[in-house]
Design a protein around this motif. Structure first.
Motif, PDB file in Angstrom:
ATOM      1  N   GLU B  47       0.691  -1.184  -0.134  1.00  0.00           N
ATOM      2  CA  GLU B  47       0.017  -0.080   0.062  1.00  0.00           C
ATOM      3  C   GLU B  47       0.905   1.100   0.129  1.00  0.00           C
ATOM      4  OE1 GLU B  47      -3.111  -0.024  -0.926  1.00  0.00           O
ATOM      5  OE2 GLU B  47      -2.933  -2.098  -1.030  1.00  0.00           O
ATOM      6  N   THR B  48       1.905   1.154   0.825  1.00  0.00           N
ATOM      7  CA  THR B  48       2.965   2.617   0.852  1.00  0.00           C
ATOM      8  C   THR B  48       3.422   2.653  -0.454  1.00  0.00           C
ATOM      9  OG1 THR B  48       3.318   1.635   3.071  1.00  0.00           O
ATOM     10  CG2 THR B  48       4.619   3.484   2.175  1.00  0.00           C
ATOM     11  N   LEU B  49       4.082   1.586  -1.044  1.00  0.00           N
ATOM     12  CA  LEU B  49       4.419   1.662  -2.459  1.00  0.00           C
ATOM     13  C   LEU B  49       3.589   2.249  -3.506  1.00  0.00           C
ATOM     14  CD1 LEU B  49       6.329  -1.913  -2.459  1.00  0.00           C
ATOM     15  CD2 LEU B  49       7.522   0.318  -2.347  1.00  0.00           C
ATOM     16  N   THR B  51       1.017   4.152  -2.634  1.00  0.00           N
ATOM     17  CA  THR B  51       0.816   5.814  -2.542  1.00  0.00           C
ATOM     18  C   THR B  51       1.849   6.450  -2.923  1.00  0.00           C
ATOM     19  OG1 THR B  51      -0.216   4.966  -0.578  1.00  0.00           O
ATOM     20  CG2 THR B  51       0.098   7.267  -0.272  1.00  0.00           C
ATOM     21  N   GLU B  52       2.949   6.014  -2.547  1.00  0.00           N
ATOM     22  CA  GLU B  52       4.355   6.766  -3.256  1.00  0.00           C
ATOM     23  C   GLU B  52       4.367   6.909  -4.537  1.00  0.00           C
ATOM     24  OE1 GLU B  52       6.307   8.634  -1.012  1.00  0.00           O
ATOM     25  OE2 GLU B  52       4.637   8.149   0.345  1.00  0.00           O
ATOM     26  N   ASN B  53       3.830   5.770  -5.185  1.00  0.00           N
ATOM     27  CA  ASN B  53       3.991   5.812  -6.613  1.00  0.00           C
ATOM     28  C   ASN B  53       2.830   6.622  -7.304  1.00  0.00           C
ATOM     29  OD1 ASN B  53       2.976   3.569  -9.169  1.00  0.00           O
ATOM     30  ND2 ASN B  53       4.854   4.300  -9.087  1.00  0.00           N
ATOM     31  N   ALA B  54       1.765   6.861  -6.597  1.00  0.00           N
ATOM     32  CA  ALA B  54       0.593   7.467  -7.038  1.00  0.00           C
ATOM     33  C   ALA B  54       1.367   9.141  -7.209  1.00  0.00           C
ATOM     34  CB  ALA B  54      -0.490   7.647  -6.233  1.00  0.00           C
ATOM     35  N   LYS B  55       2.135   9.489  -6.233  1.00  0.00           N
ATOM     36  CA  LYS B  55       2.615  10.733  -6.180  1.00  0.00           C
ATOM     37  C   LYS B  55       3.574  11.091  -7.630  1.00  0.00           C
ATOM     38  CE  LYS B  55       3.273  10.962  -1.316  1.00  0.00           C
ATOM     39  NZ  LYS B  55       4.311  11.221  -0.189  1.00  0.00           N
ATOM     40  N   ASP B  56       4.217  10.152  -7.698  1.00  0.00           N
ATOM     41  CA  ASP B  56       5.113  10.219  -9.050  1.00  0.00           C
ATOM     42  C   ASP B  56       4.150  10.195 -10.247  1.00  0.00           C
ATOM     43  OD1 ASP B  56       7.596  10.210  -7.897  1.00  0.00           O
ATOM     44  OD2 ASP B  56       7.690   7.850  -7.887  1.00  0.00           O
ATOM     45  N   LEU B  57       3.087   9.316 -10.315  1.00  0.00           N
ATOM     46  CA  LEU B  57       2.377   9.310 -11.660  1.00  0.00           C
ATOM     47  C   LEU B  57       1.632  10.501 -11.613  1.00  0.00           C
ATOM     48  CD1 LEU B  57       0.790   5.616 -11.144  1.00  0.00           C
ATOM     49  CD2 LEU B  57       2.238   6.377 -12.996  1.00  0.00           C
ATOM     50  N   GLU B  58       1.116  11.189 -10.554  1.00  0.00           N
ATOM     51  CA  GLU B  58       0.245  12.374 -10.691  1.00  0.00           C
ATOM     52  C   GLU B  58       1.543  13.657 -11.170  1.00  0.00           C
ATOM     53  OE1 GLU B  58      -2.025  15.113  -7.540  1.00  0.00           O
ATOM     54  OE2 GLU B  58      -1.750  12.920  -7.211  1.00  0.00           O
ATOM     55  N   LEU B  75       3.543   1.297 -10.378  1.00  0.00           N
ATOM     56  CA  LEU B  75       3.584   0.092  -9.610  1.00  0.00           C
ATOM     57  C   LEU B  75       2.114  -0.429  -9.314  1.00  0.00           C
ATOM     58  CD1 LEU B  75       6.604   1.003  -7.031  1.00  0.00           C
ATOM     59  CD2 LEU B  75       6.462  -0.811  -8.851  1.00  0.00           C
ATOM     60  N   THR B  76       1.869  -1.687  -9.382  1.00  0.00           N
ATOM     61  CA  THR B  76       0.554  -2.349  -9.312  1.00  0.00           C
ATOM     62  C   THR B  76       0.837  -3.394  -8.144  1.00  0.00           C
ATOM     63  OG1 THR B  76       0.775  -3.910 -10.843  1.00  0.00           O
ATOM     64  CG2 THR B  76      -0.388  -1.774 -11.560  1.00  0.00           C
ATOM     65  N   ASP B  77      -0.328  -3.975  -7.912  1.00  0.00           N
ATOM     66  CA  ASP B  77      -0.347  -5.086  -6.993  1.00  0.00           C
ATOM     67  C   ASP B  77       0.584  -6.241  -7.511  1.00  0.00           C
ATOM     68  OD1 ASP B  77      -1.833  -3.935  -4.874  1.00  0.00           O
ATOM     69  OD2 ASP B  77      -3.558  -4.844  -5.432  1.00  0.00           O
ATOM     70  N   ALA B  78       0.061  -6.425  -8.837  1.00  0.00           N
ATOM     71  CA  ALA B  78       0.770  -7.494  -9.746  1.00  0.00           C
ATOM     72  C   ALA B  78       2.427  -7.292  -9.820  1.00  0.00           C
ATOM     73  CB  ALA B  78       0.206  -7.707 -11.212  1.00  0.00           C
ATOM     74  N   SER B  79       2.556  -5.843 -10.290  1.00  0.00           N
ATOM     75  CA  SER B  79       4.010  -5.691 -10.533  1.00  0.00           C
ATOM     76  C   SER B  79       4.911  -5.800  -9.048  1.00  0.00           C
ATOM     77  CB  SER B  79       4.349  -4.278 -11.280  1.00  0.00           C
ATOM     78  OG  SER B  79       4.018  -3.273 -10.313  1.00  0.00           O
ATOM     79  N   ILE B  80       4.470  -5.502  -8.028  1.00  0.00           N
ATOM     80  CA  ILE B  80       5.070  -5.534  -6.690  1.00  0.00           C
ATOM     81  C   ILE B  80       5.246  -7.087  -6.414  1.00  0.00           C
ATOM     82  CG2 ILE B  80       4.781  -4.906  -4.211  1.00  0.00           C
ATOM     83  CD1 ILE B  80       3.271  -2.430  -4.853  1.00  0.00           C
ATOM     84  N   SER B 158       8.824   6.686  -5.716  1.00  0.00           N
ATOM     85  CA  SER B 158       8.611   5.106  -5.867  1.00  0.00           C
ATOM     86  C   SER B 158      10.002   4.704  -5.375  1.00  0.00           C
ATOM     87  CB  SER B 158       8.201   4.738  -7.245  1.00  0.00           C
ATOM     88  OG  SER B 158       7.332   5.583  -7.893  1.00  0.00           O
ATOM     89  N   ASN B 159      11.089   5.265  -6.126  1.00  0.00           N
ATOM     90  CA  ASN B 159      12.488   4.552  -5.833  1.00  0.00           C
ATOM     91  C   ASN B 159      12.777   4.852  -4.208  1.00  0.00           C
ATOM     92  OD1 ASN B 159      12.821   3.815  -8.437  1.00  0.00           O
ATOM     93  ND2 ASN B 159      13.937   5.770  -8.881  1.00  0.00           N
ATOM     94  N   LYS B 160      12.420   5.847  -3.525  1.00  0.00           N
ATOM     95  CA  LYS B 160      12.579   5.914  -2.338  1.00  0.00           C
ATOM     96  C   LYS B 160      11.887   5.013  -1.215  1.00  0.00           C
ATOM     97  CE  LYS B 160      13.149  10.403  -0.559  1.00  0.00           C
ATOM     98  NZ  LYS B 160      13.055  11.872  -0.805  1.00  0.00           N
ATOM     99  N   ALA B 161      10.566   4.545  -1.907  1.00  0.00           N
ATOM    100  CA  ALA B 161       9.942   3.829  -0.840  1.00  0.00           C
ATOM    101  C   ALA B 161      10.586   2.468  -1.184  1.00  0.00           C
ATOM    102  CB  ALA B 161       8.461   3.665  -1.452  1.00  0.00           C
ATOM    103  N   VAL B 162      10.835   1.846  -2.543  1.00  0.00           N
ATOM    104  CA  VAL B 162      11.306   0.495  -2.528  1.00  0.00           C
ATOM    105  C   VAL B 162      12.709   0.573  -1.657  1.00  0.00           C
ATOM    106  CG1 VAL B 162      12.547  -0.824  -4.488  1.00  0.00           C
ATOM    107  CG2 VAL B 162      10.449   0.371  -4.821  1.00  0.00           C
ATOM    108  N   ALA B 163      13.451   1.646  -1.827  1.00  0.00           N
ATOM    109  CA  ALA B 163      14.786   1.803  -1.184  1.00  0.00           C
ATOM    110  C   ALA B 163      14.835   1.308   0.388  1.00  0.00           C
ATOM    111  CB  ALA B 163      15.595   2.999  -1.237  1.00  0.00           C
TER     112      ALA B 163
END
Lengths: 419, 419
Positions: B47-49, B51-58, B75-80, B158-163
């Motif tokens: 979920e966090t991933l 949310t953070e990804n949504a900021k990048d997409l926007e 990033l989607t459920d499937a891609s995560i 997104s990258n920071k969240a993955v990191a």
């Protein structure tokens, strides 16, 4: 003039690239025939080689070259014979080109393996040692690479005479003479042009002093296989055998002073320092080796003080820096901080510490109970070496024929397609 | 600001170098534990991933990124789940680090072998695909290398969240979090600084479009493992089986258009052109692939004319250039002139011509009777790949774990000295 050099070097590059295609595909016998033919030409032209070399020596003397340089420049009956012998030894080595490793079936049904292939065109930049001309050309030829050789301007007559023998030999074996080309322009700009020929030259190998190597690495647009310093260490561990410690340390430092695999800094475990350092002191003082020690060392033996600078110095001279360390951890840390990542050796009887030293020391050669002087292509069974690499990519340590090749993937199918 | 970035990047470099020493020596189990822990964190933080990804997409939408770019960024459920699965697959691969090859006794009595070791610190520069963050970090971690990751600024959240997941996973396994560091400065100057950190970074791997890769290779002071174009060829030989020709050619071009191992130029032997080209024409026209032919091709099938430029183009699109050649010689010559040295395949039943094609074509992958689409780390059994190298030095073709390692010499003696 600069424009002329540019055109001249481009032409060498184009010809080398063309010759490299031919050379990549010829059978081993042809390459070996060429190597023997070149050796024959060198012997048959001994007088010419010496006459041309005399011109370089005379000019060198007039220019005020020192004796060591004149010595490296000189061609004699013996050194010409040795050059020829070197070529025959390279002819006798196994040909690495075309060998396919690990050809395996994949789940899709295709077979995948890797074939060893030449790098293509190699540029060699070296100083005034005419024997390098024959030696480097031979290693490149055997590994299927075309070569562009750029020797020091002081050796130009000698190099051209050696090059003539090489080209006559290539011709006799039916190979294009452009397989080995010597840059005949002595202008320094030719080196700069060579380092920019990235469409035609695949790798640059500089051979010579640190100044040359640094200049080449900084200016090259082409990947460089190089070795900079040789700040080599021996570490005498708590569990070292005393006799082995003395023997290996003495040999690592004193067998030859001017080589890159010579010991420069000795590390001794605290627990053994007062037992071993006095004996080493006697051995080295008798040999005329100056010792420079850390504070603890100075308390045990009579020596001059070592400064921070000593840990960073490749003496290439009868001088040895000595540091007493607490344990293996401190030894590894000192090495990974100050070493030039060339060669390091531990003296120990303990298997656990051997395992750690082997794994954790980040150098091209890591040894146990052996002299650092063994770090050499001949001693490692490579047959010959074009140099010792302190880089990590591609080739690390002594570089022989294998280091002058690459691997391409080969795939065998029978109409296989990807799903 | 520029000064701050310089200091920031230097610090990343120093920390990475330090972490790399630890990482080089840890056991496989610790690295595998970390990979599984990171996978768990990614799933637990889905979920966090998002949310953070949504900021990048926007921000990306606001910035007017096209749909393909937004697609790669998402990033989607499937891609995560897929990212996590990729990490577990890498954990399951054999650890190449520490393996000693060919430990042999030499005439002097020493034993000499080569130990596989990590390269040290790897810098990865990539575009806006957050999954690369996990994927590249995992391959480097498994091969014992510390990593500095610099992703596109569009994916920074997104990258920071993955990191964060990566660092939590590393911590859980008892590894220093500096084993994997993400550059958090989005300023472009950070890339320039990274490319100059030659004391701390051993190799740079750019992943992305041609523009990025060219910029990185031109500016880097550090060796680069890269792949530029994929101008791949299939050659249908006089002795080709017709069915295999159709099948392999069609698959090489049409299985996917945008990949680097997709066929771009088809070469057909003159003797088979009028028999095979019309059938290929039907197949490709039905598939919506535009054909561009040489003069001879145009006489046989209905197609647009191919110009010199077509032989030099990687279409990455449903377009195929076709050239009729006299024979194998002309085919090899065309390939060695125009190919990007990525992947080439010959369709033939003749063993002599297969031998010649395999030896004389100078590309990273050379195939017989197989689709060029097989040129891929997974298909070659590497388990995963960090990229496909079209360089010759160090790593050629698909680069897996082995390509992220080097070999150092290990020498075992028992007090041996050099004579």
């Amino acid at each position: 003039m600069k424009q002329d050099i540019n055109v001249y070097m481009q032409e060498l590059g184009i010809k080398a690239r063309k010759a490299s295609s031919t050379l990549a595909a010829v059978e081993s016998k042809t390459k070996n025939d060429a190597l023997h033919a070149i050796a024959d030409k060198l012997i048959a032209n001994t007088e010419t080689l010496k006459t041309e070399n005399a011109k370089d020596l005379e000019a060198g003397k007039a220019k005020g070259l020192d004796n060591a340089m004149l010595d490296r420049l000189a061609l004699t009956d013996a050194s010409i014979k040795q050059m020829a012998e070197g070529l025959r030894q390279i002819a006798a080595l196994a040909d690495p080109v075309g060998e396919i490793n690990d050809l395996n079936y994949m789940p899709s049904g295709i077979q995948v393996g890797q074939m060893r292939v030449p790098l293509g065109v190699i540029g060699i930049i070296y100083e005034s040692r005419p024997n390098v001309t024959a030696d480097a050309a031979a290693l490149c030829l055997k590994s299927g690479n075309a070569t562009i050789l750029r020797g020091g301007s002081e050796a130009i007559h000698s190099n051209k005479a050696v090059a003539q023998c090489i080209q006559d030999g290539l011709k006799e074996a039916g190979l294009p003479s452009e397989c080995v080309q010597v840059v005949e322009v002595t202008d320094r700009e030719a080196v700069g042009e060579l380092l920019r020929l990235k469409d035609y030259v695949d790798v640059i190998i500089p051979r010579g002093g640190k100044g040359l190597i640094e200049r080449v690495s900084n200016d090259s647009l082409i990947p460089v296989i190089k070795h900079l310093d040789g700040i080599c260490h021996v570490y005498i561990d708590d569990d070292a055998d005393k006799e082995k410690s003395l023997k290996v340390t003495f040999n690592s430092k004193s067998q030859r002073y001017g080589t890159c695999n010579t010991l420069e800094t000795l590390l001794v475990a605290k627990s053994r320092a007062s037992e071993i350092l006095p004996e080493l002191h006697s051995l080295f003082v008798e040999e005329g080796v100056e010792l420079r020690g850390c504070e603890q060392t100075q308390q045990i033996i009579d020596c001059s003080p070592a400064s921070e600078e000593d840990w960073q110095t490749e003496y290439l001279a009868p001088i040895l820096a000595i540091k007493v360390v607490a344990d293996l951890d401190e030894a590894i840390q000192h090495i990974n901080t100050y070493s030039s990542q060339h060669t390091e050796s531990i003296i120990t009887q303990d298997i656990t510490k051997t395992r750690r030293f082997m794994r954790e020391v980040d150098s091209a050669s890591v040894m146990v109970n052996a002299s650092t002087r063994f770090a050499d292509g001949f001693e490692y069974g490579l047959g010959a070496e074009i140099g010792i690499s302190t880089d990590k990519l591609h080739a690390r340590g002594p570089v022989g024929l294998i280091g002058l090749t690459s691997l391409k993937y080969v795939v065998f199918g029978d109409g296989h397609i990807r799903q």
